[in-house]
Design a protein around this motif. Structure first.
Motif, PDB file in Angstrom:
ATOM      1  N   ARG A  15      65.904  39.168  13.944  1.00 11.47           N
ATOM      2  CA  ARG A  15      66.912  39.735  13.046  1.00 11.47           C
ATOM      3  C   ARG A  15      68.281  39.455  13.648  1.00 11.47           C
ATOM      4  O   ARG A  15      68.529  39.793  14.813  1.00 11.47           O
ATOM      5  N   VAL A  16      69.135  38.842  12.828  1.00 12.33           N
ATOM      6  CA  VAL A  16      70.469  38.445  13.305  1.00 12.33           C
ATOM      7  C   VAL A  16      71.495  38.797  12.228  1.00 12.33           C
ATOM      8  O   VAL A  16      71.152  39.274  11.146  1.00 12.33           O
TER       9      VAL A  16
ATOM     10  N   ILE B   8      79.591  40.529  17.934  1.00 13.19           N
ATOM     11  CA  ILE B   8      79.502  41.271  19.191  1.00 13.19           C
ATOM     12  C   ILE B   8      79.971  42.695  18.924  1.00 13.19           C
ATOM     13  O   ILE B   8      81.152  42.912  18.641  1.00 13.19           O
ATOM     14  N   PRO B   9      79.097  43.675  19.000  1.00  7.53           N
ATOM     15  CA  PRO B   9      79.535  45.061  18.787  1.00  7.53           C
ATOM     16  C   PRO B   9      80.540  45.483  19.859  1.00  7.53           C
ATOM     17  O   PRO B   9      80.522  44.973  20.988  1.00  7.53           O
ATOM     18  N   SER B  10      81.414  46.411  19.512  1.00  6.93           N
ATOM     19  CA  SER B  10      82.433  46.854  20.459  1.00  6.93           C
ATOM     20  C   SER B  10      82.385  48.362  20.629  1.00  6.93           C
ATOM     21  O   SER B  10      82.154  49.108  19.670  1.00  6.93           O
ATOM     22  N   VAL B  11      82.622  48.782  21.864  1.00  7.90           N
ATOM     23  CA  VAL B  11      82.665  50.203  22.219  1.00  7.90           C
ATOM     24  C   VAL B  11      84.006  50.472  22.885  1.00  7.90           C
ATOM     25  O   VAL B  11      84.408  49.747  23.804  1.00  7.90           O
TER      26      VAL B  11
ATOM     27  N   PRO C 141      75.558  49.081  15.819  1.00 14.16           N
ATOM     28  CA  PRO C 141      74.931  48.483  14.629  1.00 14.16           C
ATOM     29  C   PRO C 141      73.936  47.397  15.019  1.00 14.16           C
ATOM     30  O   PRO C 141      74.179  46.620  15.945  1.00 14.16           O
ATOM     31  N   ARG C 142      72.831  47.374  14.302  1.00 17.78           N
ATOM     32  CA  ARG C 142      71.799  46.372  14.582  1.00 17.78           C
ATOM     33  C   ARG C 142      71.870  45.254  13.547  1.00 17.78           C
ATOM     34  O   ARG C 142      72.187  45.502  12.378  1.00 17.78           O
ATOM     35  N   PRO C 143      71.563  44.025  13.968  1.00 12.09           N
ATOM     36  CA  PRO C 143      71.563  42.912  13.003  1.00 12.09           C
ATOM     37  C   PRO C 143      70.515  43.152  11.928  1.00 12.09           C
ATOM     38  O   PRO C 143      69.419  43.633  12.208  1.00 12.09           O
ATOM     39  N   GLY C 144      70.874  42.776  10.674  1.00 10.46           N
ATOM     40  CA  GLY C 144      70.001  43.142   9.565  1.00 10.46           C
ATOM     41  C   GLY C 144      69.393  41.995   8.782  1.00 10.46           C
ATOM     42  O   GLY C 144      68.709  42.239   7.783  1.00 10.46           O
ATOM     43  N   VAL C 145      69.623  40.722   9.180  1.00  8.46           N
ATOM     44  CA  VAL C 145      69.101  39.595   8.398  1.00  8.46           C
ATOM     45  C   VAL C 145      67.865  39.020   9.106  1.00  8.46           C
ATOM     46  O   VAL C 145      67.983  38.460  10.204  1.00  8.46           O
TER      47      VAL C 145
ATOM     48  N   GLU D 246      71.344  37.020  22.803  1.00  5.26           N
ATOM     49  CA  GLU D 246      72.467  37.889  23.144  1.00  5.26           C
ATOM     50  C   GLU D 246      72.794  38.882  22.045  1.00  5.26           C
ATOM     51  O   GLU D 246      73.093  40.047  22.319  1.00  5.26           O
ATOM     52  N   HIS D 247      72.759  38.410  20.778  1.00  7.78           N
ATOM     53  CA  HIS D 247      73.296  39.239  19.701  1.00  7.78           C
ATOM     54  C   HIS D 247      72.269  39.640  18.650  1.00  7.78           C
ATOM     55  O   HIS D 247      72.614  40.381  17.726  1.00  7.78           O
ATOM     56  N   GLY D 248      71.049  39.155  18.772  1.00 11.59           N
ATOM     57  CA  GLY D 248      70.024  39.497  17.785  1.00 11.59           C
ATOM     58  C   GLY D 248      68.887  40.281  18.410  1.00 11.59           C
ATOM     59  O   GLY D 248      68.930  40.669  19.579  1.00 11.59           O
ATOM     60  N   GLU D 249      67.883  40.521  17.605  1.00  9.36           N
ATOM     61  CA  GLU D 249      66.670  41.203  18.066  1.00  9.36           C
ATOM     62  C   GLU D 249      65.480  40.292  17.767  1.00  9.36           C
ATOM     63  O   GLU D 249      65.182  39.995  16.609  1.00  9.36           O
ATOM     64  N   ILE D 250      64.806  39.828  18.816  1.00 11.71           N
ATOM     65  CA  ILE D 250      63.725  38.857  18.677  1.00 11.71           C
ATOM     66  C   ILE D 250      62.392  39.574  18.610  1.00 11.71           C
ATOM     67  O   ILE D 250      62.043  40.365  19.498  1.00 11.71           O
TER      68      ILE D 250
END
Length: 503
Positions: free
Chosen positions: A489-490, A283-286, A447-451, A470-474
């Motif tokens: 990408r997760v 979970i990225p944090s700001v 940051p974006r998931p890279g796997v 929630e945490h990846g890019e589909i």
């Protein structure tokens, strides 16, 4: 008692005005606007701020009339809570311009009023360096004593940090309690801290400040003569009781400080566990950071609907608040509202709040909120970055400067700030202007998931599919008889879990 404010003199050409006349005009302008810290027409809330249930409790903490701090009321060491009521402000105008001196004195007035006091008068002295004895010099200290007696003040607040000897000497002249800027900020923190950790951090900072400044009066503080000193007649029978009281207090304070450090250290694992959990779940944090009263809590409410306390006062937020939010493309991240900074933030507070400030260093992105309507926004930016430099790792975190309150700011000032801060965005947490652009900027910076993965997840593991949402890019999702096909990408941890259950 005379509560009348000084009248502002007609402005003369600067070449004809003496430094004293300029200083008097600065004080008059500060006093004419006294009350802005806690009044200013009241705190204006937006619908995103929620019901503000904590506001009534915060307002009830204002000081009540009748609390005296005169020195004759003090019989032992000054291990007691500050009780500000009717104060006179004191500032030095050194190498800086008169405008900078006015900004600093106005902030001191806001701090004093946030602590619940009533500002009666002020004094600004043009002086290259503080007097090593009384901070002001003997003549100005005597003038201050006259002002204090005339307005009936019970406390003097100095815009600087006093050495213990300076404070004692100045108190001996003015005959009321003298409080420096550091003690005032510590008092505000003591009033507003609510969490167990926050209270412990504030108390530790107060005790660290107090220890070298213990002072006592009367026979209970008599020094031990010891041995055959002082000539004939000294020695046996002439020895005093020793510094028993003040030494006892010093020992008690040191013991209490050691206990507080252990308590704070014991609380750190819980905070570290939460941060580790967020990292484990990718979970990225700001972190929202910035000068006090810049609008950080209002921005948190606008982005998340958290409903945290919003008040037009300095240091309204002391206990960090962490809330979940979503980027426009649906990714989840956390927003942490941190304690506000201020010029010359007492080093005791930076040390005591180090565990809290680590939220900034551990973030993936810092939203540095700046009040664009403030008279000296560049000075506030510099003060905040000075504190960042004291937090290990904070200067390495990407930073976005959020120019807030643009609905009240001078467009020329906003343009100047944008030209100096290239990585910036203009918003108004109150009206909502620029919030969409800020949300998109956060999404671009996180940051974006890279796997990359392409798996079929069984329907009974819908929890994993939800985590990918929630945490990846589909890139693609398809429902098949044996399960859900995902091309996405997760992060590495989630990728390993997906592969372990793939059909």
């Amino acid at each position: 008692m005379n509560d009348a404010r000084p009248t502002i003199r007609p402005t003369q050409p600067s070449a004809e005005r003496t430094p004293q006349e300029v200083a008097d005009d600065v004080v008059a302008r500060v006093l004419a606007r006294a009350g802005t810290a806690v009044q200013a027409g009241g705190t204006v809330h937006s619908t995103y701020d929620g019901e503000q249930l904590d506001l009534e409790e915060r307002t009830s903490l204002r000081r009540v009339a009748g609390l005296s701090t005169e020195l004759e009321d003090v019989s032992e060491v000054e291990y007691r809570q500050l009780r500000l009521e009717r104060v006179v402000l004191v500032g030095l105008w050194s190498g800086s311009s008169a405008a900078e001196a006015e900004v600093s004195l106005r902030e001191l007035a806001a701090l004093a009023e946030t602590a619940g006091s009533q500002v009666l008068d002020g004094l600004l002295q043009r002086r290259a360096t503080p007097d090593p004895s009384t901070y002001l010099g003997s003549g100005k200290a005597a003038e201050l004593a006259t002002v204090v007696a005339a307005v009936g003040a019970d406390t003097v607040v100095v815009d600087g940090e006093l050495a213990p000897s300076q404070r004692r000497s100045l108190e001996d002249v003015v005959r009321v309690k003298v409080v420096d800027r550091t003690a005032l900020i510590l008092d505000i923190f003591a009033q507003h801290a609510k969490s167990r950790e926050g209270k412990a951090q504030v108390e530790l900072a107060q005790l660290e400040y107090l220890l070298p400044r213990l002072r006592g009066w009367g026979e209970s503080m008599s020094r031990q003569a010891g041995g055959q000193v002082g000539g004939a007649g000294a020695g046996m029978g002439s020895r005093g009781p020793g510094e028993t009281k003040i030494e006892l207090d010093r020992r008690r304070i040191r013991n209490r400080m050691a206990r507080l450090r252990r308590e704070i250290a014991a609380m750190e694992p819980a905070r570290a566990t939460k941060r580790a959990s967020r990292r484990r779940n990718a979970i990225p944090s700001v972190a929202i950071a910035g000068y006090t009263n810049a609008g950080k809590s209002s921005l948190l409410n606008r982005l998340t609907g958290a409903g945290v306390l919003v008040e037009n006062a300095l240091f309204a937020t002391l206990d960090p608040t962490v809330r979940r939010a979503q980027t426009p493309d649906g990714r989840t991240y956390t927003l942490a509202d941190t304690v506000g900074f201020v010029r010359d933030l007492p080093h005791q507070l930076v040390e005591a709040f180090r565990s809290t400030l680590e939220e900034v260093a551990d973030a993936d992105l810092i939203l540095h909120v700046v009040d664009a309507s403030h008279p000296d926004p560049e000075g506030q930016i510099a003060a905040v970055r000075h504190v960042f430099a004291d937090i290990p790792g904070a200067m390495d975190v990407p930073e976005v400067v959020v120019l807030n309150k643009v609905d009240r700011a001078d467009p020329a000032v906003v343009a100047r700030l944008r030209s100096r801060e290239l990585h910036s965005v203009v918003v108004s947490a109150h009206t909502g202007e620029g919030i969409e652009a800020l949300g998109q900027l956060i999404a671009d910076q996180l940051p974006r998931p890279g796997v990359p993965v392409e798996v079929v997840v069984p329907y009974e593991r819908g929890d994993l599919v939800n985590r990918v949402h929630e945490h990846g890019e589909i890139d693609a999702e398809e429902h098949r008889p044996e399960g859900t096909l995902l091309r996405a990408r997760v992060d590495e941890t989630l990728a390993a879990e997906l592969r372990s259950v793939a059909v």
